[in-house]
Design a protein around this motif. Structure first.
Motif, PDB file in Angstrom:
ATOM      1  N   ASN A 192       0.798  -1.221   0.000  1.00 37.49           N
ATOM      2  CA  ASN A 192       0.000   0.000   0.000  1.00 37.49           C
ATOM      3  C   ASN A 192       0.832   1.273   0.000  1.00 37.49           C
ATOM      4  N   ASP A 193       2.126   1.153   0.285  1.00 34.47           N
ATOM      5  CA  ASP A 193       2.956   2.354   0.262  1.00 34.47           C
ATOM      6  C   ASP A 193       3.587   2.601  -1.118  1.00 34.47           C
ATOM      7  N   PHE A 194       3.291   1.711  -2.087  1.00 33.88           N
ATOM      8  CA  PHE A 194       3.796   1.949  -3.441  1.00 33.88           C
ATOM      9  C   PHE A 194       3.063   3.131  -4.054  1.00 33.88           C
ATOM     10  N   HIS A 195       3.813   4.011  -4.723  1.00 33.71           N
ATOM     11  CA  HIS A 195       3.229   5.168  -5.402  1.00 33.71           C
ATOM     12  C   HIS A 195       3.875   5.283  -6.774  1.00 33.71           C
ATOM     13  N   ALA A 196       3.058   5.241  -7.825  1.00 30.92           N
ATOM     14  CA  ALA A 196       3.598   5.211  -9.186  1.00 30.92           C
ATOM     15  C   ALA A 196       4.503   6.394  -9.479  1.00 30.92           C
ATOM     16  N   ARG A 197       4.187   7.532  -8.910  1.00 28.29           N
ATOM     17  CA  ARG A 197       5.003   8.729  -9.158  1.00 28.29           C
ATOM     18  C   ARG A 197       6.142   8.858  -8.162  1.00 28.29           C
ATOM     19  N   PHE A 198       5.809   8.851  -6.868  1.00 23.89           N
ATOM     20  CA  PHE A 198       6.817   9.165  -5.854  1.00 23.89           C
ATOM     21  C   PHE A 198       7.775   8.014  -5.587  1.00 23.89           C
ATOM     22  N   SER A 199       7.390   6.792  -5.928  1.00 27.63           N
ATOM     23  CA  SER A 199       8.299   5.652  -5.748  1.00 27.63           C
ATOM     24  C   SER A 199       9.254   5.480  -6.930  1.00 27.63           C
ATOM     25  N   ALA A 200       9.001   6.191  -8.027  1.00 30.00           N
ATOM     26  CA  ALA A 200       9.840   6.041  -9.224  1.00 30.00           C
ATOM     27  C   ALA A 200      11.241   6.574  -8.962  1.00 30.00           C
ATOM     28  N   ARG A 201      12.249   5.841  -9.443  1.00 33.39           N
ATOM     29  CA  ARG A 201      13.643   6.232  -9.248  1.00 33.39           C
ATOM     30  C   ARG A 201      14.335   6.589 -10.564  1.00 33.39           C
ATOM     31  N   SER A 202      13.799   6.156 -11.674  1.00 34.70           N
ATOM     32  CA  SER A 202      14.435   6.461 -12.959  1.00 34.70           C
ATOM     33  C   SER A 202      13.414   6.346 -14.077  1.00 34.70           C
ATOM     34  N   LYS A 203      13.742   6.973 -15.194  1.00 35.24           N
ATOM     35  CA  LYS A 203      12.901   6.874 -16.385  1.00 35.24           C
ATOM     36  C   LYS A 203      13.784   6.786 -17.629  1.00 35.24           C
ATOM     37  N   ARG A 204      13.245   6.096 -18.622  1.00 34.28           N
ATOM     38  CA  ARG A 204      13.891   6.060 -19.930  1.00 34.28           C
ATOM     39  C   ARG A 204      12.915   6.602 -20.961  1.00 34.28           C
ATOM     40  N   TYR A 205      13.377   7.570 -21.725  1.00 34.13           N
ATOM     41  CA  TYR A 205      12.634   8.088 -22.878  1.00 34.13           C
ATOM     42  C   TYR A 205      13.470   7.875 -24.136  1.00 34.13           C
ATOM     43  N   ASP A 206      12.823   7.519 -25.225  1.00 34.63           N
ATOM     44  CA  ASP A 206      13.474   7.449 -26.534  1.00 34.63           C
ATOM     45  C   ASP A 206      12.859   8.494 -27.435  1.00 34.63           C
TER      46      ASP A 206
END
Length: 252
Positions: free
Chosen positions: A96-110
């Motif tokens: 329940n403490d998972f948050h799609a935005r605030f738990s994110a640590r990295s992103k990849r864009y192409d």
């Protein structure tokens, strides 16, 4: 139960991921589908917004719903109800403490560029350029943008002034693929329009319209008026959202 969902979508006929007043946002369609499944209103939270025309291969969102439906049940039901250009790739039960935005640590864009003018299937999914591109100049410009910087010069003028402008880019790779060129960005996160603006200046450097040193001056200015370049949305893809700490590669 909280669920993490990974979704891919063709963004060219949508007004972006976020709910819109004057257009169809992908978020609205997912929430309507979940409401039909759960029989009550549902709000989803994504890792971040993508703008009109931007695509995703690995956008992530979370929602709370009855456990009895289960991962496979949500996966099957959502893909039955959603349009064919929005596909749920995976649904996972999470804490329940998972948050799609605030738990994110990295992103990849192409960002995908093409010189193939006569392919009618490219125009909604790649950015066409007619000038030849110097890959070495593009890579020189990319090297300047890597690292931890204040990216005010490469952000939307309307961005919330309270939002931090400092981001870390772990790597930018410029990769030829036949008649296409793929620019791969990996970092902690990106400001609105940042990847499109960086792609536009790398294209301009590759075309010889600006020098790599000009990119350095734009970055150092930390001024939202310093960069007037912005590449079209059609070439941009959110490829992956990472939820584990990323260790930047050490130089040899």
């Amino acid at each position: 139960m909280r669920y993490k969902a990974t979704v891919a979508y063709d963004g060219h006929r949508y007004a972006g991921f976020q709910k819109q007043i004057n257009g169809t946002g992908i978020q609205s369609l997912i929430e309507k589908a979940l409401e039909k499944i759960i029989k009550e209103p549902v709000s989803i939270t994504a890792s971040g917004r993508t703008d009109a025309g931007v695509h995703a291969l690995g956008q992530v969102f979370h929602f709370d719903g009855p456990e009895k439906i289960g991962e496979r049940g949500y996966y099957n039901a959502l893909n039955t109800l959603l349009p064919k250009d929005i596909r749920i790739l995976k649904v996972e039960a999470v804490s329940n403490d998972f948050h799609a935005r605030f738990s994110a640590r990295s992103k990849r864009y192409d960002y995908v560029i093409t010189t193939e003018r006569d392919n009618p299937f490219s125009y909604n999914y790649k950015h066409f350029v007619w000038r030849s591109l110097d890959l070495e100049k593009m890579r020189q410009g990319a090297a300047i943008l890597q690292g931890t910087h204040d990216f005010t010069s490469f952000s939307n003028a309307q961005i919330d002034p309270r939002k931090p402008r400092t981001k870390t880019i772990y790597s930018i790779d410029v990769i030829p693929e036949g008649k296409d060129i793929r620019i791969v960005y990996r970092g902690t996160g990106f400001l609105r329009y940042q990847v499109r603006m960086m792609s536009a200046v790398l294209i301009a450097a590759g075309e010889g319209r600006i020098a790599p040193d000009d990119i350095a001056r734009m970055l150092e200015a930390r001024d939202k008026h310093a960069c007037r370049f912005n590449a079209p949305a059609c070439g941009l893809y959110l490829v992956e959202v990472g939820y584990e700490e990323v260790q930047p590669e050490k130089p040899e």
